[in-house]
Scaffold this motif. Sequence first.
Motif, PDB file in Angstrom:
ATOM      1  N   LEU A 149       0.812  -1.217   0.000  1.00 40.03           N
ATOM      2  CA  LEU A 149       0.000   0.000   0.000  1.00 40.03           C
ATOM      3  C   LEU A 149       0.850   1.273   0.000  1.00 40.03           C
ATOM      4  O   LEU A 149       0.312   2.374   0.078  1.00 40.03           O
ATOM      5  N   TYR A 173      -0.595  -8.646  -3.618  1.00 38.66           N
ATOM      6  CA  TYR A 173      -1.465  -8.034  -4.611  1.00 38.66           C
ATOM      7  C   TYR A 173      -2.537  -9.035  -5.024  1.00 38.66           C
ATOM      8  O   TYR A 173      -2.318 -10.242  -5.034  1.00 38.66           O
ATOM      9  N   ASP A 176      -5.610  -8.988 -10.074  1.00 36.42           N
ATOM     10  CA  ASP A 176      -5.728  -7.860 -11.000  1.00 36.42           C
ATOM     11  C   ASP A 176      -4.678  -6.771 -10.736  1.00 36.42           C
ATOM     12  O   ASP A 176      -4.680  -5.749 -11.374  1.00 36.42           O
ATOM     13  N   THR A 178      -4.221  -5.137  -7.802  1.00 33.45           N
ATOM     14  CA  THR A 178      -4.618  -4.244  -6.726  1.00 33.45           C
ATOM     15  C   THR A 178      -3.891  -4.627  -5.432  1.00 33.45           C
ATOM     16  O   THR A 178      -3.930  -5.802  -5.051  1.00 33.45           O
ATOM     17  N   CYS A 180      -3.210  -5.314  -1.571  1.00 37.00           N
ATOM     18  CA  CYS A 180      -4.099  -5.730  -0.482  1.00 37.00           C
ATOM     19  C   CYS A 180      -3.310  -5.813   0.815  1.00 37.00           C
ATOM     20  O   CYS A 180      -2.106  -5.766   0.825  1.00 37.00           O
TER      21      CYS A 180
END
Length: 180
Positions: A149, A173, A176, A178, A180
Amino acid sequence: NRPNSVKQLFETAGLLDHITSDFMLILETDHVIMRPIPNLATESTPAAFVFGYMHAHSGQNAIIKKYWPEGDASGLQPVGPSPVIVHVDTLRKLTPRWLEFSLGLRSNGDAERVMQGWVQEMWGYSIAAASVGVKHRLVEEFQVEPGALSTADQLKDFGKRHYIFHYTYQFEYMLDGTPC
């Protein structure tokens, strides 16, 4: 158990004979040194990383005073014992209280409510240092603790800006991409 390990270092005959410097660098096993670390400390002033989650507040005063009756949150620095560069004599002076305070905090349910359990040994160090009059040089570039992050700005040139990469946080991640 860092404080007990350091206590054993001072109490075990011959161990200090292997240390050729008057200063010690205390690290964790999940630290990677990315570039040479200069001695950022002096004999009386250790150098330590600034931990964002270690800012003491008045809601902790009852716990702090249990271990350091004449002190309070305003006297604590946001430091733990790793990473820290400290003179051997300074470390010797604060180690007994560091161990005592850390054990006390870990067995105190009230402390658990106002000081995260996983960093109570760090709080023990911070309180011990303050109680013996040790003030640290606060060094934000001492280490970087990025995770999935983290922002691009936080990671930009971190190998050139920081001395230590502390890989304590996850780099996970979603499929996709993103974080986490």
